[in-house]
Design a protein around this motif. Structure first.
Motif, PDB file in Angstrom:
ATOM      1  N   THR A  48       0.847  -1.186   0.000  1.00 27.31           N
ATOM      2  CA  THR A  48       0.000   0.000   0.000  1.00 27.31           C
ATOM      3  C   THR A  48       0.885   1.240   0.000  1.00 27.31           C
ATOM      4  O   THR A  48       2.003   1.203   0.514  1.00 27.31           O
ATOM      5  N   HIS A  51      -0.420   6.001   3.875  1.00 19.66           N
ATOM      6  CA  HIS A  51      -1.743   6.623   3.920  1.00 19.66           C
ATOM      7  C   HIS A  51      -2.235   6.688   5.358  1.00 19.66           C
ATOM      8  O   HIS A  51      -1.608   6.152   6.272  1.00 19.66           O
ATOM      9  N   ARG A  52      -3.370   7.338   5.540  1.00 18.78           N
ATOM     10  CA  ARG A  52      -4.022   7.344   6.847  1.00 18.78           C
ATOM     11  C   ARG A  52      -5.532   7.344   6.638  1.00 18.78           C
ATOM     12  O   ARG A  52      -6.031   7.728   5.581  1.00 18.78           O
ATOM     13  N   HIS A  53      -6.225   6.926   7.683  1.00 21.88           N
ATOM     14  CA  HIS A  53      -7.682   6.918   7.688  1.00 21.88           C
ATOM     15  C   HIS A  53      -8.155   7.965   8.683  1.00 21.88           C
ATOM     16  O   HIS A  53      -7.689   7.999   9.819  1.00 21.88           O
ATOM     17  N   PRO A  91      -0.409   7.613  10.187  1.00 22.41           N
ATOM     18  CA  PRO A  91       0.070   7.244   8.858  1.00 22.41           C
ATOM     19  C   PRO A  91       0.666   5.832   8.879  1.00 22.41           C
ATOM     20  O   PRO A  91       1.381   5.468   9.821  1.00 22.41           O
ATOM     21  N   LEU A 154      -9.902   8.294   3.233  1.00 23.41           N
ATOM     22  CA  LEU A 154      -8.573   7.756   2.937  1.00 23.41           C
ATOM     23  C   LEU A 154      -7.715   8.868   2.350  1.00 23.41           C
ATOM     24  O   LEU A 154      -8.082   9.472   1.338  1.00 23.41           O
ATOM     25  N   GLU A 155      -6.585   9.140   2.983  1.00 23.19           N
ATOM     26  CA  GLU A 155      -5.662  10.162   2.506  1.00 23.19           C
ATOM     27  C   GLU A 155      -4.330   9.515   2.172  1.00 23.19           C
ATOM     28  O   GLU A 155      -3.669   8.958   3.053  1.00 23.19           O
ATOM     29  N   VAL A 156      -3.932   9.547   0.910  1.00 18.39           N
ATOM     30  CA  VAL A 156      -2.634   9.020   0.486  1.00 18.39           C
ATOM     31  C   VAL A 156      -1.590  10.081   0.790  1.00 18.39           C
ATOM     32  O   VAL A 156      -1.736  11.251   0.414  1.00 18.39           O
ATOM     33  N   LEU A 157      -0.496   9.666   1.470  1.00 22.41           N
ATOM     34  CA  LEU A 157       0.528  10.592   1.936  1.00 22.41           C
ATOM     35  C   LEU A 157       1.885  10.408   1.258  1.00 22.41           C
ATOM     36  O   LEU A 157       2.725  11.292   1.329  1.00 22.41           O
TER      37      LEU A 157
END
Length: 163
Positions: A48, A51-53, A91, A154-157
């Motif tokens: 993956t 990311h973070r939720h 994250p 969902l934030e992709v970092l």
């Protein structure tokens, strides 16, 4: 058995997403939104992005295989019997390592995150990891992730853990 959920592994239903099988053990609908639990089988190399939720906390219990996991500032190797609790908003990223698939129980609270995999993937035609020609192509699925992920918080970092 009002409200009680009994699930036998292999009975399905399941979803093929990320080249993996997500077998639904209990859904948000079945738990009044409180919990989502899936038995996940992922082949080596699946990873993956970082990311973070923003809506759910997560937990993993590894049954088989090796999962290289970054959670916040920690990097850990999870093997059979390892448990990980991931508070809301931390994250994280992971990569399946080794020669064989990893199997783990994935839990979220509240339970709505598991619906994300149903939206980006396709219903599993069998309780196995999708083979060639089964499921969506990676470009099709990535387009769905980009469209659907933000609706689930969902934030992709950043990029995945390197090979």
């Amino acid at each position: 058995m009002d409200g009680v959920v009994v699930h036998r592994t292999g009975d399905g239903p399941g979803t093929w997403a990320m080249g993996s099988l997500f077998e639904h053990l209990v859904t948000a609908d079945q738990s009044a939104g409180a919990l989502g639990v899936s038995l996940v089988t992922q082949p080596p190399g699946i990873a993956t992005p970082l990311h973070r939720h923003t809506r759910e906390a997560e937990a993993l219990l590894v049954l088989e295989g090796v999962v290289d996991y970054v959670a916040g500032e920690q990097r850990v190797e999870l093997t059979a019997g390892s448990f990980l609790w991931l508070p809301l908003g931390v994250p994280h990223a992971f990569r399946i390592r080794g020669e064989r698939p990893a199997r783990f129980v994935s839990m979220t609270t509240p339970g709505g995150l598991m619906d994300l995999y149903d939206e980006v993937g396709v219903p599993a035609a069998g309780m196995h990891v999708p083979g060639d020609g089964e499921g969506l192509t990676m470009p099709e699925e990535i387009a769905r992730w980009n469209e659907v992920g933000p609706r689930y918080g969902l934030e992709v970092l950043g990029p995945p853990i390197p090979v």
